[in-house]
Structure formats: C-alpha cells, structure tokens
Design a protein around this motif. Sequence first.
Motif, PDB file in Angstrom:
ATOM      1  N   GLY A 165     -48.596 -42.355  -6.857  1.00 46.85           N
ATOM      2  CA  GLY A 165     -48.087 -43.638  -6.373  1.00 46.85           C
ATOM      3  C   GLY A 165     -46.896 -44.174  -7.146  1.00 46.85           C
ATOM      4  N   ARG A 166     -46.602 -43.609  -8.310  1.00 46.62           N
ATOM      5  CA  ARG A 166     -45.455 -44.070  -9.107  1.00 46.62           C
ATOM      6  C   ARG A 166     -44.355 -43.013  -9.205  1.00 46.62           C
ATOM      7  N   PHE A 167     -44.726 -41.760  -9.188  1.00 53.22           N
ATOM      8  CA  PHE A 167     -43.773 -40.660  -9.313  1.00 53.22           C
ATOM      9  C   PHE A 167     -43.651 -39.948  -7.971  1.00 53.22           C
ATOM     10  N   THR A 168     -42.467 -39.435  -7.708  1.00 53.96           N
ATOM     11  CA  THR A 168     -42.222 -38.680  -6.486  1.00 53.96           C
ATOM     12  C   THR A 168     -41.476 -37.398  -6.823  1.00 53.96           C
ATOM     13  N   ILE A 169     -42.008 -36.289  -6.380  1.00 56.17           N
ATOM     14  CA  ILE A 169     -41.355 -35.000  -6.590  1.00 56.17           C
ATOM     15  C   ILE A 169     -40.678 -34.575  -5.290  1.00 56.17           C
ATOM     16  N   SER A 170     -39.479 -34.017  -5.417  1.00 55.08           N
ATOM     17  CA  SER A 170     -38.745 -33.575  -4.240  1.00 55.08           C
ATOM     18  C   SER A 170     -37.931 -32.336  -4.592  1.00 55.08           C
ATOM     19  N   LYS A 171     -37.484 -31.658  -3.556  1.00 49.96           N
ATOM     20  CA  LYS A 171     -36.749 -30.422  -3.785  1.00 49.96           C
ATOM     21  C   LYS A 171     -35.499 -30.386  -2.935  1.00 49.96           C
ATOM     22  N   HIS A 172     -34.379 -30.026  -3.574  1.00 54.82           N
ATOM     23  CA  HIS A 172     -33.126 -29.806  -2.869  1.00 54.82           C
ATOM     24  C   HIS A 172     -32.979 -28.297  -2.738  1.00 54.82           C
ATOM     25  N   ASN A 173     -33.360 -27.771  -1.574  1.00 53.68           N
ATOM     26  CA  ASN A 173     -33.440 -26.320  -1.425  1.00 53.68           C
ATOM     27  C   ASN A 173     -32.094 -25.623  -1.618  1.00 53.68           C
ATOM     28  N   ALA A 174     -31.041 -26.212  -1.103  1.00 46.41           N
ATOM     29  CA  ALA A 174     -29.734 -25.564  -1.201  1.00 46.41           C
ATOM     30  C   ALA A 174     -29.283 -25.408  -2.648  1.00 46.41           C
ATOM     31  N   LYS A 175     -29.650 -26.369  -3.480  1.00 44.91           N
ATOM     32  CA  LYS A 175     -29.259 -26.322  -4.895  1.00 44.91           C
ATOM     33  C   LYS A 175     -30.359 -25.747  -5.776  1.00 44.91           C
ATOM     34  N   ASN A 176     -31.501 -25.431  -5.162  1.00 44.56           N
ATOM     35  CA  ASN A 176     -32.642 -24.922  -5.917  1.00 44.56           C
ATOM     36  C   ASN A 176     -32.967 -25.823  -7.106  1.00 44.56           C
ATOM     37  N   THR A 177     -32.996 -27.088  -6.828  1.00 44.52           N
ATOM     38  CA  THR A 177     -33.251 -28.097  -7.850  1.00 44.52           C
ATOM     39  C   THR A 177     -34.413 -28.976  -7.419  1.00 44.52           C
ATOM     40  N   VAL A 178     -35.277 -29.263  -8.367  1.00 51.94           N
ATOM     41  CA  VAL A 178     -36.416 -30.149  -8.127  1.00 51.94           C
ATOM     42  C   VAL A 178     -36.213 -31.419  -8.929  1.00 51.94           C
ATOM     43  N   HIS A 179     -36.469 -32.547  -8.285  1.00 53.34           N
ATOM     44  CA  HIS A 179     -36.332 -33.846  -8.941  1.00 53.34           C
ATOM     45  C   HIS A 179     -37.694 -34.499  -9.105  1.00 53.34           C
ATOM     46  N   LEU A 180     -37.824 -35.253 -10.159  1.00 54.79           N
ATOM     47  CA  LEU A 180     -39.020 -36.068 -10.378  1.00 54.79           C
ATOM     48  C   LEU A 180     -38.547 -37.499 -10.574  1.00 54.79           C
ATOM     49  N   GLN A 181     -38.745 -38.310  -9.540  1.00 54.78           N
ATOM     50  CA  GLN A 181     -38.383 -39.721  -9.616  1.00 54.78           C
ATOM     51  C   GLN A 181     -39.567 -40.481 -10.197  1.00 54.78           C
ATOM     52  N   MET A 182     -39.347 -41.133 -11.324  1.00 53.85           N
ATOM     53  CA  MET A 182     -40.411 -41.838 -12.019  1.00 53.85           C
ATOM     54  C   MET A 182     -40.128 -43.331 -11.979  1.00 53.85           C
ATOM     55  N   THR A 183     -41.082 -44.109 -11.497  1.00 53.27           N
ATOM     56  CA  THR A 183     -40.929 -45.554 -11.415  1.00 53.27           C
ATOM     57  C   THR A 183     -42.096 -46.248 -12.106  1.00 53.27           C
ATOM     58  N   SER A 184     -41.946 -47.548 -12.315  1.00 51.68           N
ATOM     59  CA  SER A 184     -42.994 -48.358 -12.961  1.00 51.68           C
ATOM     60  C   SER A 184     -43.487 -47.702 -14.242  1.00 51.68           C
ATOM     61  N   LEU A 185     -42.561 -47.271 -15.055  1.00 55.18           N
ATOM     62  CA  LEU A 185     -42.908 -46.544 -16.270  1.00 55.18           C
ATOM     63  C   LEU A 185     -43.570 -47.456 -17.299  1.00 55.18           C
ATOM     64  N   THR A 186     -44.504 -46.890 -18.024  1.00 53.16           N
ATOM     65  CA  THR A 186     -45.193 -47.588 -19.101  1.00 53.16           C
ATOM     66  C   THR A 186     -45.104 -46.741 -20.367  1.00 53.16           C
ATOM     67  N   PRO A 187     -45.400 -47.325 -21.525  1.00 51.80           N
ATOM     68  CA  PRO A 187     -45.366 -46.532 -22.768  1.00 51.80           C
ATOM     69  C   PRO A 187     -46.289 -45.314 -22.710  1.00 51.80           C
ATOM     70  N   GLU A 188     -47.326 -45.370 -21.891  1.00 51.93           N
ATOM     71  CA  GLU A 188     -48.240 -44.216 -21.772  1.00 51.93           C
ATOM     72  C   GLU A 188     -47.565 -43.023 -21.095  1.00 51.93           C
ATOM     73  N   ASP A 189     -46.418 -43.232 -20.485  1.00 49.63           N
ATOM     74  CA  ASP A 189     -45.667 -42.132 -19.877  1.00 49.63           C
ATOM     75  C   ASP A 189     -44.749 -41.436 -20.876  1.00 49.63           C
ATOM     76  N   THR A 190     -44.673 -41.953 -22.079  1.00 51.15           N
ATOM     77  CA  THR A 190     -43.842 -41.340 -23.113  1.00 51.15           C
ATOM     78  C   THR A 190     -44.369 -39.950 -23.451  1.00 51.15           C
ATOM     79  N   ALA A 191     -43.494 -38.950 -23.367  1.00 51.76           N
ATOM     80  CA  ALA A 191     -43.898 -37.565 -23.610  1.00 51.76           C
ATOM     81  C   ALA A 191     -42.674 -36.672 -23.493  1.00 51.76           C
ATOM     82  N   VAL A 192     -42.855 -35.421 -23.856  1.00 57.08           N
ATOM     83  CA  VAL A 192     -41.883 -34.401 -23.495  1.00 57.08           C
ATOM     84  C   VAL A 192     -42.295 -33.867 -22.130  1.00 57.08           C
ATOM     85  N   TYR A 193     -41.357 -33.868 -21.219  1.00 57.81           N
ATOM     86  CA  TYR A 193     -41.613 -33.411 -19.857  1.00 57.81           C
ATOM     87  C   TYR A 193     -41.019 -32.018 -19.673  1.00 57.81           C
ATOM     88  N   TYR A 194     -41.843 -31.143 -19.131  1.00 55.01           N
ATOM     89  CA  TYR A 194     -41.440 -29.762 -18.901  1.00 55.01           C
ATOM     90  C   TYR A 194     -41.524 -29.432 -17.417  1.00 55.01           C
TER      91      TYR A 194
END
Length: 122
Positions: free
Chosen positions: A66-95
Amino acid sequence: QVQLVESGGGLVQTGGSLRLSCAASGRDSSTTTIGWFRQTPGKEREFVAAIDKTGGLTAYGDAVEGRFTISKHNAKNTVHLQMTSLTPEDTAVYYCAAAFGPRRNHREYEFWGQGTQVTVSS
C-alpha cells in the motif's frame, strides 16, 4: 548471467518519497523476476517487492504493501520501486536481485546489485 545496478537512494524526511531504480543487463536479464530486498545491520534480508519478467505480476512484503509500488520499463529493462509515506523503519540498504521465476525468499535469488542506502529521518 544478469548484472544489476541500483540507483536513487538517499536521505528523506518522514512522510517523504523516493524512487529507486534497478537497471538490468546481461544475457538473461529480460527473462528473470526482479525483486527488491532491504537489510539493516544484524537483521536478515527482508523481502520488499518483486515483479515478474513481463511486468504483469507483482508481490509486496507486508511492511510496504500500500505504500510502495514496483513497476517495470520493459524497453529499458529497468525496474522502479516508488516508495511513499516513508518512516524511519524503512531505513536500510536496498538491494535489487534477479531470479528465474517468481520468488519471495532472498535465498532463491541468484544475482544481486551492490545496494543503495535509504535513510529516513524523523
């Protein structure tokens, strides 16, 4: 073989948004599920989201549903992770990672990016 490069991490205030990107390349890069995971010191890598090779099937971890959205741009072979309503608990290294077939367990992902730091200040 798949090579993955993440970008877009940084520092944001509570309630803010960030968009992470994962650029995939290599012989098998268009045939894999791409997943996002995050990790903080002393904790196991946590499933965040995944998207299948077509971009039509997605899955989310309970903590980000409900807060994050994953999407893919097939032509560019790129995946995006849109993160909203972030809180300190979301602090991390993202892989981002690649697996053959839909997967939620980090142990089933074969290829990994170098990670990008996301820090949410209170």
